[in-house]
Each structure stands twice: as structure tokens, then as C-alpha cells.
Design a protein around this motif. Structure first.
Motif, short mmCIF file in Angstrom:
data_model
loop_
_atom_site.label_atom_id
_atom_site.label_comp_id
_atom_site.label_asym_id
_atom_site.label_seq_id
_atom_site.Cartn_x
_atom_site.Cartn_y
_atom_site.Cartn_z
N ILE A 99 -16.12 54.13 -70.74
CA ILE A 99 -16.48 54.49 -69.37
C ILE A 99 -15.31 54.19 -68.44
N THR A 100 -14.93 55.19 -67.63
CA THR A 100 -13.84 55.01 -66.67
C THR A 100 -14.41 55.03 -65.25
N LEU A 101 -14.19 53.96 -64.53
CA LEU A 101 -14.63 53.89 -63.12
C LEU A 101 -13.50 54.35 -62.22
N HIS A 102 -13.74 55.40 -61.47
CA HIS A 102 -12.72 55.96 -60.59
C HIS A 102 -12.84 55.37 -59.17
N PRO A 103 -11.81 55.57 -58.35
CA PRO A 103 -11.90 55.10 -56.96
C PRO A 103 -13.00 55.87 -56.22
N PRO A 104 -13.53 55.29 -55.15
CA PRO A 104 -14.59 55.98 -54.40
C PRO A 104 -14.10 57.30 -53.81
N VAL A 105 -14.97 58.30 -53.79
CA VAL A 105 -14.57 59.60 -53.24
C VAL A 105 -14.81 59.69 -51.74
N GLY A 106 -15.54 58.71 -51.20
CA GLY A 106 -16.02 58.80 -49.82
C GLY A 106 -14.94 58.87 -48.75
N LEU A 107 -13.80 58.27 -48.97
CA LEU A 107 -12.75 58.37 -47.96
C LEU A 107 -11.44 58.90 -48.53
N GLU A 108 -11.55 59.78 -49.56
CA GLU A 108 -10.37 60.54 -49.98
C GLU A 108 -9.87 61.31 -48.74
N PRO A 109 -8.57 61.60 -48.65
CA PRO A 109 -8.05 62.24 -47.44
C PRO A 109 -8.85 63.45 -46.98
N GLU A 110 -9.25 64.31 -47.93
CA GLU A 110 -9.99 65.51 -47.55
C GLU A 110 -11.34 65.16 -46.90
N VAL A 111 -11.97 64.10 -47.41
CA VAL A 111 -13.27 63.67 -46.87
C VAL A 111 -13.08 62.99 -45.52
N ALA A 112 -12.06 62.13 -45.43
CA ALA A 112 -11.77 61.47 -44.15
C ALA A 112 -11.46 62.51 -43.07
N ASP A 113 -10.72 63.56 -43.45
CA ASP A 113 -10.42 64.63 -42.49
C ASP A 113 -11.70 65.30 -42.01
N ALA A 114 -12.61 65.55 -42.95
CA ALA A 114 -13.88 66.21 -42.58
C ALA A 114 -14.68 65.32 -41.63
N ILE A 115 -14.73 64.02 -41.93
CA ILE A 115 -15.45 63.10 -41.04
C ILE A 115 -14.80 63.08 -39.66
N SER A 116 -13.46 63.03 -39.65
CA SER A 116 -12.74 63.07 -38.37
C SER A 116 -13.12 64.30 -37.56
N HIS A 117 -13.12 65.47 -38.23
CA HIS A 117 -13.47 66.71 -37.52
C HIS A 117 -14.87 66.64 -36.95
N VAL A 118 -15.82 66.14 -37.76
CA VAL A 118 -17.21 66.07 -37.32
C VAL A 118 -17.32 65.15 -36.09
N VAL A 119 -16.66 63.99 -36.17
CA VAL A 119 -16.74 63.03 -35.06
C VAL A 119 -16.06 63.61 -33.81
N LEU A 120 -14.88 64.20 -33.98
CA LEU A 120 -14.17 64.76 -32.82
C LEU A 120 -14.97 65.89 -32.17
N ARG A 121 -15.62 66.69 -32.99
CA ARG A 121 -16.45 67.77 -32.46
C ARG A 121 -17.60 67.19 -31.63
N LYS A 122 -18.22 66.12 -32.14
CA LYS A 122 -19.32 65.50 -31.39
C LYS A 122 -18.80 64.89 -30.09
N LEU A 123 -17.62 64.29 -30.15
CA LEU A 123 -17.05 63.65 -28.96
C LEU A 123 -16.70 64.68 -27.89
N GLN A 124 -16.34 65.88 -28.34
CA GLN A 124 -15.90 66.88 -27.37
C GLN A 124 -17.01 67.86 -26.97
N SER A 125 -18.20 67.65 -27.49
CA SER A 125 -19.31 68.56 -27.15
C SER A 125 -20.06 68.06 -25.92
#
Lengths: 125, 125
Positions: A99-125
Motif C-alpha cells: 500500500i502506497t500512501l500519497h500526499p493529500p490532493v486537497g491543496l495540490e496547486p490546481e485545487v488551491a487555484d480553484a479554491i482561490s477562484h471560488v473565494v475571490l468570486r464570492k468576495l467580488q460578488s
């Protein structure tokens, strides 16, 4: 040929409302898979079923010998640095599986970017 | 004019390794903000500082009257459906502030898509 599988590992909760989006996410990922022969499972570290232990045991009974665990966690704290590795060591000691345990996927750059976009959109709405 | 602010709320952990990516994500979001006058803070629900209570109190002392709380959680379970609303009710009862708790950003469609991409890429590599 070594038969392999992947487990998406979420924290788990006693609250079904918390679990539902993970089931949905797993279905979304499965629908994007072009290889039906590679088993993909969702398991929980604690507080919900199926557990990691149950899922690994079931996969081994299907002949799987190699499992990648991808944590659906934002970050690696005590759970991913201590608890889950201990669970994996215990499972490997009683089952013929690697069994190989990989790093968490939750804040991979692509995911962090998506969260940033979602938060910035909410902040600017 | 009502002065408003936003708090990104993460679960929290006693493990500094778990906290670091959230600090980084907050910096990333802050760098995308074109309005320096809108305070953006990161706070933790438990196990780490700054707490939600500390952060709300500090913002109120700056004259903030309206706070949006955006949870950096994957899903809403017991914490976001019971614990955090209770914390917010308690804060609103002692401070002159209106706090709005938003749904978790962790599995918004854009974020779920990013996680799917990351997982599928790992599965196909």
C-alpha cells in the motif's frame, strides 16, 4: 501481472450530510476513468463505513496486490502522518498487499487555484 | 457605510504541518484581491490560533460590523451545522456584528472538478 487498485481516503464523519459530497466526487472521478478494470474505491479513516481496513481487505480478496491511497484531505497533519501510516503498516502485516500512501490532493496547486477562484468570486460578488 | 470583512475558516489542528498550506492559500487569495480595504483573515475552528472568536473580536475592534465566514471545509457535517453556528450566535450576542456563515468552498463544482482532474491524472500516470 500485479493487480492494482486505488482508494480515495476521506476523513469520515458520523454525519451523512458530510459524507454525501465525497460519494458524489467519487462517482464524478469514476465517470472520467476509461479503464473499468482498475478498481477505484472511497473509504473513510474513521467514523464512517466503509473503513480503510474493510476496503483493503475486500480488494485483497479480489486479488489486488498493490493499492494507492489518495487522501481527500486538505493537508497532512497527525492523521496522515501517524494514524493512517499505522493503519497501513498493520494491514500490510496481515495481508499480501503493498500500500502506497500519497500526499493529500486537497491543496495540490490546481485545487488551491480553484479554491482561490471560488473565494475571490464570492468576495467580488 | 457598513464596514465588512471576510474570514476563511479552517478546521484547525495541533500539527503545524497541517496549518501551513492554509496560510499559503490565504496569501494566494489575498494577492488576487484588488481591494486592500476589505480585511481577509484566516481563522481556525479549533486546535489552532487564531480562533474564530479571537479573529471576530479583533475585526470588531477595527470597526467591522459585517463578517462573511467562508469555510475551507470539504463538506458540512456536525462542525458547520452545529458547532460553528453556535460559536457565531455566541459572538453576535456579545459583539455588535452580523456574521454570515456560507456553505463550504471545498467541494464547489470548480473545486470538485480540480480534485477530479488531479486524481485522474494520478490514476493515468
Amino acid at each position: 501481472m500485479t493487480r492494482s487498485a486505488t482508494i480515495l481516503l476521506a476523513h469520515g464523519s458520523s454525519d451523512a450530510n458530510w459524507l454525501a459530497p465525497f460519494t458524489q466526487l467519487t462517482e464524478q472521478i469514476r465517470s472520467g476513468l476509461d479503464n473499468d478494470e482498475h478498481p477505484l474505491r472511497l473509504a473513510y479513516m474513521e467514523l464512517a463505513e466503509p473503513s480503510l481496513e474493510h476496503t483493503v481487505t475486500e480488494l485483497c480478496q479480489m486479488g489486488v496486490q498493490q493499492i494507492d491511497v489518495l487522501p481527500l484531505f486538505f493537508a497532512a497533519g497527525r492523521h496522515l502522518r501517524r494514524d493512517v501510516p499505522a493503519q497501513i503498516t498493520a494491514l500490510e502485516s496481515v495481508l499480501s498487499v503493498q500500500i502506497t500512501l500519497h500526499p493529500p490532493v486537497g491543496l495540490e496547486p490546481e485545487v488551491a487555484d480553484a479554491i482561490s477562484h471560488v473565494v475571490l468570486r464570492k468576495l467580488q460578488s
